[in-house]
Write an enzyme that holds these catalytic residues in place. Sequence first.
Site, mmCIF file in Angstrom:
data_model
loop_
_atom_site.group_PDB
_atom_site.id
_atom_site.type_symbol
_atom_site.label_atom_id
_atom_site.label_comp_id
_atom_site.label_asym_id
_atom_site.label_seq_id
_atom_site.Cartn_x
_atom_site.Cartn_y
_atom_site.Cartn_z
ATOM 1 N N GLY A 28 0.842 -1.183 0.000
ATOM 2 C CA GLY A 28 0.000 0.000 0.000
ATOM 3 C C GLY A 28 0.874 1.228 0.000
ATOM 4 C CB VAL A 33 2.071 -7.120 3.466
ATOM 5 C CG1 VAL A 33 1.741 -8.238 4.453
ATOM 6 C CG2 VAL A 33 1.670 -5.772 4.045
ATOM 7 C CE LYS A 48 1.399 -1.885 7.016
ATOM 8 N NZ LYS A 48 0.082 -1.406 7.426
ATOM 9 C CG ASP A 141 -7.288 3.642 5.788
ATOM 10 O OD1 ASP A 141 -8.218 4.009 5.038
ATOM 11 O OD2 ASP A 141 -6.170 3.266 5.363
#
Length: 309
Positions: A28, A33, A48, A141
Amino acid sequence: MKQAPALPADDVDLRLSDLEQVCHLGEGTCGVVTKVRHRGTGTEFALKTSYYAHPNRAMDEEAEALRRCAGSPHVVRCHAVLSGAGGEPAYVLEFMDAGTLGDLLGRRGGRGIPECALAEVAARCLQGLAHVHSRGVAHLDLRPDNLLVNSRGDIKIGDFSVSRILHGRADERRKVSISVGSPMYLSPERFEPDAHAGPRGAIAADVWAFGVTVLELFLGRCPFLPPDGVRPSYVKLRQAICDGEPPSPADYACVAASPELRGFVAACLQKDPRRRATVAQLLAHPIVAQRHVEESRRALRQLIVDTLE
Ligand SMILES: Nc1ncnc2c1ncn2[C@@H]1O[C@H](COP(=O)(O)OP(=O)(O)O)[C@@H](O)[C@H]1O
Ligand SMILES: [Mg+2]
């Protein structure tokens, strides 16, 4: 699907050199990840790794949020926070073998999740959210791509990369920026220039994003995304969210929603954050509180497993 064996002991001293890469899982804005396997025990994790190091560890709010929110079966577990070669944080997370709810929708080819299974998803997310908020954290989020799934039928809140700590060391209430997050899930007040909120407002922002998420899971696509799938510009999106009526399952003739589901979504998608339902009220809503728990769980698990075959 084969389950990853449990970590033999919680105090296993994890080191990056003990983790061998298995495959890429996702990436992202903040990091990448990877699925990794612990050489000693064979345990699988999702690692991650952030792209950047924080100037100092105390500024790593993602690590702090994960630490504070530990202990809920509805929040992804973080086994350790390690340091990469350049000092960037690397979070060793429990591996969720069915990916995210966004992946699940993709595997269902645009079909939404039927109400029976959706009630279980909503219940688990709300329990996770209640826990996160009780630890003084706003997620900020929430969306299908940040809700993780495994083949046991668990749903867990993940990706705390823009989360904010709402209470400081002396338990003082902080005002935090709420303009972070993915635009399609932002509540109207988050589009204000330099939008900030105290704990109550930040929590209400999570409730709106949860409402959009539930509607997306029901419909099979985000209600702010047109049927042709072309993403609206930021300006168009802001107009739709701030000036338009909140979306409702009743707007979509193709899928019939129960009056309870309509009421549930409407309670989340109140444009005035003070009128928005609280997480406690949503947990008490008939959709969640009066669901047939066994049936809902079975339906959800079956739906997840079917998409993995
Ligand atoms: N614990 C996990 N198990 C399996 N896949 C994961 C896990 N955590 C993240 N992922 C995958 O990696 C992607 C990016 O992770 P996320 O934490 O959302 O990072 P970002 O902040 O970059 O969005 C997710 O959308 C998901 O596909
Ligand atoms: Mg994410």
